[in-house]
Every structure is written in structure tokens, then in C-alpha cells.
Design a protein around this motif. Sequence first.
Motif, PDB file in Angstrom:
ATOM      1  N   TRP A 370      -3.823  -1.782   5.586  1.00 44.26           N
ATOM      2  CA  TRP A 370      -2.719  -2.465   6.277  1.00 44.26           C
ATOM      3  C   TRP A 370      -1.823  -1.400   6.899  1.00 44.26           C
ATOM      4  CZ3 TRP A 370       1.794  -5.415   3.470  1.00 44.26           C
ATOM      5  CH2 TRP A 370       2.665  -5.957   4.439  1.00 44.26           C
ATOM      6  N   ASN A 371      -1.821  -1.292   8.218  1.00 41.29           N
ATOM      7  CA  ASN A 371      -0.911  -0.398   8.942  1.00 41.29           C
ATOM      8  C   ASN A 371       0.244  -1.237   9.462  1.00 41.29           C
ATOM      9  OD1 ASN A 371      -2.548   1.982   8.710  1.00 41.29           O
ATOM     10  ND2 ASN A 371      -3.929   1.052  10.206  1.00 41.29           N
ATOM     11  N   PHE A 372       1.447  -0.975   8.985  1.00 37.11           N
ATOM     12  CA  PHE A 372       2.522  -1.933   9.225  1.00 37.11           C
ATOM     13  C   PHE A 372       3.673  -1.420  10.078  1.00 37.11           C
ATOM     14  CE2 PHE A 372       3.015  -0.127   4.935  1.00 37.11           C
ATOM     15  CZ  PHE A 372       4.233   0.505   5.036  1.00 37.11           C
ATOM     16  N   ASP A 373       3.582  -0.231  10.655  1.00 34.69           N
ATOM     17  CA  ASP A 373       4.625   0.171  11.598  1.00 34.69           C
ATOM     18  C   ASP A 373       4.087   1.253  12.535  1.00 34.69           C
ATOM     19  OD1 ASP A 373       4.718   2.613  10.286  1.00 34.69           O
ATOM     20  OD2 ASP A 373       6.511   2.132   9.132  1.00 34.69           O
ATOM     21  N   LYS A 374       4.927   1.633  13.506  1.00 36.59           N
ATOM     22  CA  LYS A 374       4.508   2.595  14.517  1.00 36.59           C
ATOM     23  C   LYS A 374       4.420   4.014  13.976  1.00 36.59           C
ATOM     24  CE  LYS A 374       7.772   1.483  17.402  1.00 36.59           C
ATOM     25  NZ  LYS A 374       8.605   1.462  18.618  1.00 36.59           N
ATOM     26  N   GLN A 375       4.953   4.268  12.804  1.00 35.20           N
ATOM     27  CA  GLN A 375       4.891   5.602  12.200  1.00 35.20           C
ATOM     28  C   GLN A 375       3.610   5.799  11.382  1.00 35.20           C
ATOM     29  OE1 GLN A 375       8.020   3.812  12.041  1.00 35.20           O
ATOM     30  NE2 GLN A 375       8.377   4.951  13.927  1.00 35.20           N
ATOM     31  N   ASN A 376       2.663   4.863  11.529  1.00 32.85           N
ATOM     32  CA  ASN A 376       1.387   4.916  10.819  1.00 32.85           C
ATOM     33  C   ASN A 376       1.571   4.804   9.310  1.00 32.85           C
ATOM     34  OD1 ASN A 376      -1.429   5.000  10.874  1.00 32.85           O
ATOM     35  ND2 ASN A 376      -1.467   7.202  10.488  1.00 32.85           N
ATOM     36  N   SER A 377       2.592   4.084   8.867  1.00 29.55           N
ATOM     37  CA  SER A 377       2.730   3.757   7.451  1.00 29.55           C
ATOM     38  C   SER A 377       1.635   2.771   7.071  1.00 29.55           C
ATOM     39  CB  SER A 377       4.101   3.156   7.167  1.00 29.55           C
ATOM     40  OG  SER A 377       5.126   4.051   7.535  1.00 29.55           O
ATOM     41  N   ASN A 378       1.176   2.843   5.833  1.00 29.55           N
ATOM     42  CA  ASN A 378       0.038   2.013   5.480  1.00 29.55           C
ATOM     43  C   ASN A 378      -0.024   1.721   3.989  1.00 29.55           C
ATOM     44  OD1 ASN A 378      -1.792   4.195   4.179  1.00 29.55           O
ATOM     45  ND2 ASN A 378      -1.212   5.089   6.153  1.00 29.55           N
ATOM     46  N   LEU A 379      -0.774   0.704   3.678  1.00 30.61           N
ATOM     47  CA  LEU A 379      -1.115   0.337   2.303  1.00 30.61           C
ATOM     48  C   LEU A 379      -2.628   0.201   2.245  1.00 30.61           C
ATOM     49  CD1 LEU A 379      -0.188  -0.571  -0.567  1.00 30.61           C
ATOM     50  CD2 LEU A 379      -0.261  -2.920   0.308  1.00 30.61           C
ATOM     51  N   LYS A 380      -3.260   0.910   1.309  1.00 33.46           N
ATOM     52  CA  LYS A 380      -4.714   0.916   1.207  1.00 33.46           C
ATOM     53  C   LYS A 380      -5.152   0.475  -0.190  1.00 33.46           C
ATOM     54  CE  LYS A 380      -5.304   4.709   4.516  1.00 33.46           C
ATOM     55  NZ  LYS A 380      -5.900   6.055   4.734  1.00 33.46           N
ATOM     56  N   LEU A 381      -6.196  -0.330  -0.212  1.00 36.01           N
ATOM     57  CA  LEU A 381      -6.793  -0.788  -1.465  1.00 36.01           C
ATOM     58  C   LEU A 381      -8.284  -0.479  -1.421  1.00 36.01           C
ATOM     59  CD1 LEU A 381      -6.785  -2.429  -4.163  1.00 36.01           C
ATOM     60  CD2 LEU A 381      -7.236  -4.454  -2.759  1.00 36.01           C
ATOM     61  N   LEU A 382      -8.809   0.112  -2.487  1.00 32.32           N
ATOM     62  CA  LEU A 382     -10.228   0.420  -2.590  1.00 32.32           C
ATOM     63  C   LEU A 382     -10.740  -0.001  -3.960  1.00 32.32           C
ATOM     64  CD1 LEU A 382     -12.830   1.780  -1.524  1.00 32.32           C
ATOM     65  CD2 LEU A 382     -11.996   3.919  -2.541  1.00 32.32           C
ATOM     66  N   VAL A 383     -11.750  -0.849  -3.962  1.00 28.53           N
ATOM     67  CA  VAL A 383     -12.425  -1.259  -5.192  1.00 28.53           C
ATOM     68  C   VAL A 383     -13.844  -0.721  -5.125  1.00 28.53           C
ATOM     69  CG1 VAL A 383     -13.153  -3.184  -6.644  1.00 28.53           C
ATOM     70  CG2 VAL A 383     -11.010  -3.335  -5.362  1.00 28.53           C
ATOM     71  N   ASN A 384     -14.261   0.026  -6.148  1.00 30.08           N
ATOM     72  CA  ASN A 384     -15.533   0.730  -6.112  1.00 30.08           C
ATOM     73  C   ASN A 384     -16.314   0.479  -7.401  1.00 30.08           C
ATOM     74  OD1 ASN A 384     -16.861   2.865  -4.276  1.00 30.08           O
ATOM     75  ND2 ASN A 384     -17.136   3.724  -6.308  1.00 30.08           N
ATOM     76  N   TRP A 385     -17.613   0.227  -7.252  1.00 33.11           N
ATOM     77  CA  TRP A 385     -18.481   0.029  -8.426  1.00 33.11           C
ATOM     78  C   TRP A 385     -19.736   0.874  -8.267  1.00 33.11           C
ATOM     79  CZ3 TRP A 385     -23.364  -2.762  -8.603  1.00 33.11           C
ATOM     80  CH2 TRP A 385     -23.887  -2.873  -9.889  1.00 33.11           C
ATOM     81  N   ASN A 386     -20.040   1.664  -9.291  1.00 29.36           N
ATOM     82  CA  ASN A 386     -21.252   2.475  -9.328  1.00 29.36           C
ATOM     83  C   ASN A 386     -22.105   2.046 -10.515  1.00 29.36           C
ATOM     84  OD1 ASN A 386     -20.547   4.161  -7.141  1.00 29.36           O
ATOM     85  ND2 ASN A 386     -19.299   5.447  -8.485  1.00 29.36           N
TER      86      ASN A 386
END
Length: 782
Positions: A370-386
Motif C-alpha cells: 500500500w503506497n499512500f502518499d507522494k513521498q512513497n510512504s508504504n505499508l507492506k505485508l508478506l506471508v511466507n510458507w516453506n
Amino acid sequence: MKIAMRRNFLIALTCSCCSFINLSAQELRGVVMDSKQHPISYAAIQVLDANDSSYVDGGMSNEKGFFSISKLDIHKNYILKASCLGYKNLTVQASLQNEMKLVLAEDKKVLGEVIVKGKRPFMKQEGDKTVFYLKSMPSIGGLKVNDVLKYAPRVMVSSNGEIKVAGKTATVFLNDRRLSNEELFSYLSGLNASDIEKIEIQQSHGGEKDADIQGGIINIITRQRQLGVKGTLYIKGSTPEDGYYYSPIVNLYVGKEKWNIYGMYSYEQERQKQYSETINDYLYNNTKHQEKNNYFSHANTHYYRLGAIYLLSQHHQLGIELNGVVMRPKSDESKGNLSIQDANNMYKGISSSTYYSPSDFMNVAFSYNWNFDKQNSNLKLLVNWNHKKMSSDNQLDAIYPEYANGNVKEDNTNSSNANNWSTTIDFTKNFKTGWSFVSGGRIIASTRNSDFYSWDRLNKLNDETHWKYKENIGAAYLGIAKSFSKHWYINLNVRGEYTDVTGTYPEQAARNISKHYTDWFPYFFLSYATAKGWEYEAQYSRSVYRPPFALMNGYSNRLSDILYDKGNPNLEAALTDNFGFTVRYLNHSASVSYKRTPKDIVEYFTVEDGITYHTNINFGTSSVLALDYSYSGNILSWWQTNLYAVGQYTDIPKSYNRKHLWGGIFSWANRLYWQHIGAFTFDCSIVTHSATGNTYQKGYYSFDFSYKRMFFNNALSIQIGIDDIFNSIHQRSTNIVPVLKYHFYTERQYRNLWCKLVYNFSTRAKVDKRRLENVNSIKERL
């Protein structure tokens, strides 16, 4: 209960992160496209007051054509003006209620008259990262990631595939996702260099990355949202002196405005010969055991990858990927000559063994950005299974005609089933004032069940061990960074990790282990850049080495008639403090670094009743002081080079072998390109002797050469080469403990003559060369 508490902590952390986001309804959003509905990158956007046409605010569309301008008064009327080189200007009434779609018409007059030329920098420093742009390299068609990594600043890629940053083993990320060892070969050999936007390199890292990363970081950023259909057909074959290797690879990519789908399949088959010698000098009774062995290995491996990226809106993106490795090799075989010698006698024998080890690895990753402003602020979620499932069957025979006590006939079977889940949340808020705030966390849950069986065919004895291991890690980090004008940059953060480890023996509860501990990992980075191009950096970081499952299993596995490999469930994690100071000028850099590990984990040998056990222990303090120099760039317009040299001093006070040692590494990669002739590469590396714990290892050198030529309008690439021209990569090491000197020597066939054929096809719309002829984005030149 502890997992639930950590989950609640991450939820609370996410909520606190979101409180920084300014959700304003007065936001103007939209996308800029051409008449063929292709996104237009870096179009200039102006917002004007509808009453007097005065300037209010402005911006630029991103690489995907999207733009957003916030903090507008919803009660006022605005005019929106969009412009881009090669297109006619567009002026429309602005709408704050709906996402706008701006279609720009081509300006044929401009297309016919204007040629824009630019040159993207070879590399650029961004905070604590060095960014390497692949588009600065000519004729990269047909090359894979591992072909171009060797030209990245401070990066070394050896003939045996080992990747290092600043002399230390690197951890590789792809679009900020850490790759496992099983995934690494698939990506490096299967990903096209032309699909890479840039490569970010870090000599050290802060709390946003896992604390168990010991060396540098390489983050490969791929090109996103490519339109059309494209693919690659690739085959590589090589001929070592005794054996063969071939690997076909197929890549396919389909890109639309909202979604991309990609896939890869690769098959690898190899037959390899390795010669080795081992000598055990038993110091307590003056006997010697020697083995000379020829080992023939057979690889038969399938790699696959399938993924999709979906753009929910201008600011929200979803991704999912499945990849795996299926290994179905033939049985490996070895034959050798043995000898046992004491003060009075020498007994000779022969050995033979077979080894079969199939395995299955699978990874599923889900991401949300989720990039939510012009300053490239963001929220990232990663779910990983091995998931990894493997087994091995080993049959060993050792016969001494005149020494029956040395005879061995034994079968060993080992199976394991491992699962790893992780959830990662990263939040970044960038402010117009130059401040940046980061926070996030990660939960990792790992389990592994191992079963070991052995059968002594001579004495009719059997043994079995069952081992269950669980490791849960909860991590959180918090940090701030600030850019002061164009000269100063500072980054401060801290990461905390809680580790919970349990190991159980179902039949022997008294041997069970349980560990719980918390570690803190501060990070400090400060840089100062002068107006004349000089840059000075100082950094401190802390890392941890958690012993892998393979070192902590609860059983002993026979490797030869007198050698066992023995796990150590009581190993403790080893913390390392890292200090560094770097000076950069243009394409040159030099640094001094120091690292200290109080409870270093090292190889160790013990002897019981004439049998040698190889294991790992925590063995006191080790420290390394290093001074290095690097140059990456073009010596001439047609000559690209990457040179790295480091000298280091190692101090191991408790070592039974070399307590103090000077050593070094030299690496030099060169690429010479002429448009009508092709590209030549010449690489050399020299590694001097080194010391780790009680082990002293001699050095080696290697030289590699290749030639590549493009055909059929750069659709077909043919490349031939030879690795390790002088067959000089040999490993010689000696490990000394109070009861034993263990000598090891091996020759593996790294020297081989190889050939690569690569065919690229694409249906993407071509850009008119009359209107744009550049090796740089408009954004970079602006």
C-alpha cells in the motif's frame, strides 16, 4: 500463549503505524495513458485554480502512469493540466470525486524532430544502499542475474557460484523478499537480466532486515507492470573433464494494465566427479588413518515458479507466488583406498559406498503493498510458507583383509520433514522535511521432525533416533532516518527478537532441550557528502548466527569407516558486533571494518575408541579486522570493470591451529563490448589462506573467459566460455584439536567448457526511435 501475545503485539504495532497516515478525502487521483491505453510514465501534472488559472499544486505520474495530489479543498473548482514529451498537452476540469483517466494524444511533429539523449548513472548512493543500474550495461540480452551480479559494486561471484558482498557471504532478496538456499539457484539462473530494474547493495543492514543475516545484502528489484507477452527459451550445456551438465529453462510473462502473470520451468541434469583425500593423525596414540576417494554424483532436478501481481488501484497491489524444487537424483557412488598405520604395522583396505537423497521443496508467498502518499510512504505485508521433505539412504562398506577389527558394513537411513511459516509487516512514513519513520515486525514458526535408522550388517545391530525440533521467533523494530540538505544522512533503529527453542526425543525425555532468550540489535549509520563528490560513512550493527537444523540434530551419521557427523542440540546462538568506516569518491570506495564474535560456532573433532566425531561447538572469541578497496565502472567506453581487493587480519586466541593470520581476497571482473563484434568477459579471483576456529585453509585462484554475440535483431544470443581455465580451485584444510590433526583435500571439476543459447520473444509495442532514444528515464534526468 506466547505466540498469541506476539500476534497481539504485531496487531497493535500495525494499528499504531496506521495512525501516522493522513486519510484525506480531498485527494485528486488518476492515471495517464496514451491512445492505445498504455500507461505514460512521468507525465507532468499541474493543478490550477479554475477562477484565475493560478498554480495550486503539481506532481508527476509514476512508472505505472498513476498520480495523486492531496490536500485540495473539496469546495473549490480546479483545472487539471497534463503534459509529457512526445504528446499534446491536455487540459480538463478536475474531479475530486472519482479517479480520472487522462488520455494524451501523440504529437507527431515533436516525434519527428526531437531526439532525447541521456545517460543514467552506473551506480548511485541512496542512504545506506548502493544502487546498481543494469541499463548502464550494453547488450544484456540473453544474460541471467548471475551473469551481471559480478559487475555490481563490491560484489564477488566465484566460479563455484558463491556470492559475496565486501568479502562476506551475501544474502539475496528479490523485491524485498528473502530467498532461501533452495530458491537461490532457480532465481539467479532463471531470471533474465533485462527484467531487472536495479540492484540494491548493502554492506550492513538495520532492524528492517532479519538479525541472522551475517554478511551483506543484495536486493534485486524487477521491472513491474510490463505490458504484452514475452518469453525466453534458454539452454546451457557444459563438459567437465569427467561428466556433463545441461539445463534448459523456459520463461513466460503476460502483462496487462491491472495484472501480470509469470512462470518459469527449469530442468538440470549433471554428472560430476570429485577426488578427495583425508588423513586422521591421532595424537594420543600415534596412529594414522588415510583415505583416497573418487566420488561420482548425479543431479536430476526440476525447478518451477508461477506467480501473479494484481493492481487493485493506484495505491494497492497484491502478489502471490508458488515455486519449488524437486530433486530426483541417481544414486551417488564412491570408491576409495584405505590405510591404517601404527608404530609397527600398516593395514590396507578398500571402501565403497552409495548415497541416494531425493527431496521436495515448496514455497508459497503472498504480498500486499500500500503506497499512500507522494513521498512513497508504504505499508507492506508478506506471508511466507516453506516446506521441505527429504530422505537419504547411505550404504558403506570398508574391508581390511588383514585387519578384521577395521571392517565396516553399515546402512544408514535418514528422513526429515520441515515447515516454516512467517508473517512480516513493514511500515515506512516519509515526510517532506526529510524525516523518515520505520517500524514493523515478524513472526516465524519453524518445525522439523527427523528420523534416523542405522543397521550394522556385520554385528547384526540396529539403532534408531527420533528428533523433533521447534523454533519460534518474534521480532519487532523501530527506527528513524533524516536527510539534512544534500550533505548529511543519519539512520538510527533498533530490533528486538525473542527466540523460543524446544527439542524433544520421544524415547529419551531426559535429553530434551528448551531455550528462551531475547536479543537486541541496534543499528547506526551516518554519512556526509561533500559538494566535490566525496562521501564519508560510519556504521555499527549487530547480527546473530542461529545454528541451522542440520547442526542441531540429535544423532550421529556415519560418513566413513572412522568418521561420524554428530549434531549438537546444545549449540547457542552467536552474536557479532560489526563496525565500519567507508570513503567514496565517484566509482571508487575504500573501507575499514572490524567484527567481533564472543561465542563463535566452529567445527570441532572428538575421538572415542578410535572413531572420529565431527561436530560444532561454541568456541570462544574470534575477531577480524579488514581493509578493502573497490572500483566499479567504465575504464573506457567499451570496457566495464569491477575490481575488489581486501586484506584482513584474523585473531582467534583459543585456536589450537592458527591464532593470528593475515590474508586477503582479490577479484576482478571485466566486460569488453563492441556493437558489431560482441562482448568478451574475463574474470579472475585470488583467495589467500584463511582461518576459522581450529581450521586453517589454504588459498586458490581461478580465471574465467567467455564470448557472447547477438543475432536476429538481438532476439538470439549465443555465448561460449570456460570456467577455471587452469583447473586451480582446490580445497586444502587442516583442523587441529588436542587429540587429532584432521587433513582434508579435494579436487572438484570446476573447470568446464560451456555454451549458452538464449532466444527472446515479445509482443510488446515498440517505441518509435525517432521520438525517444535514451538509456535513462525522464525522471532521472529531471
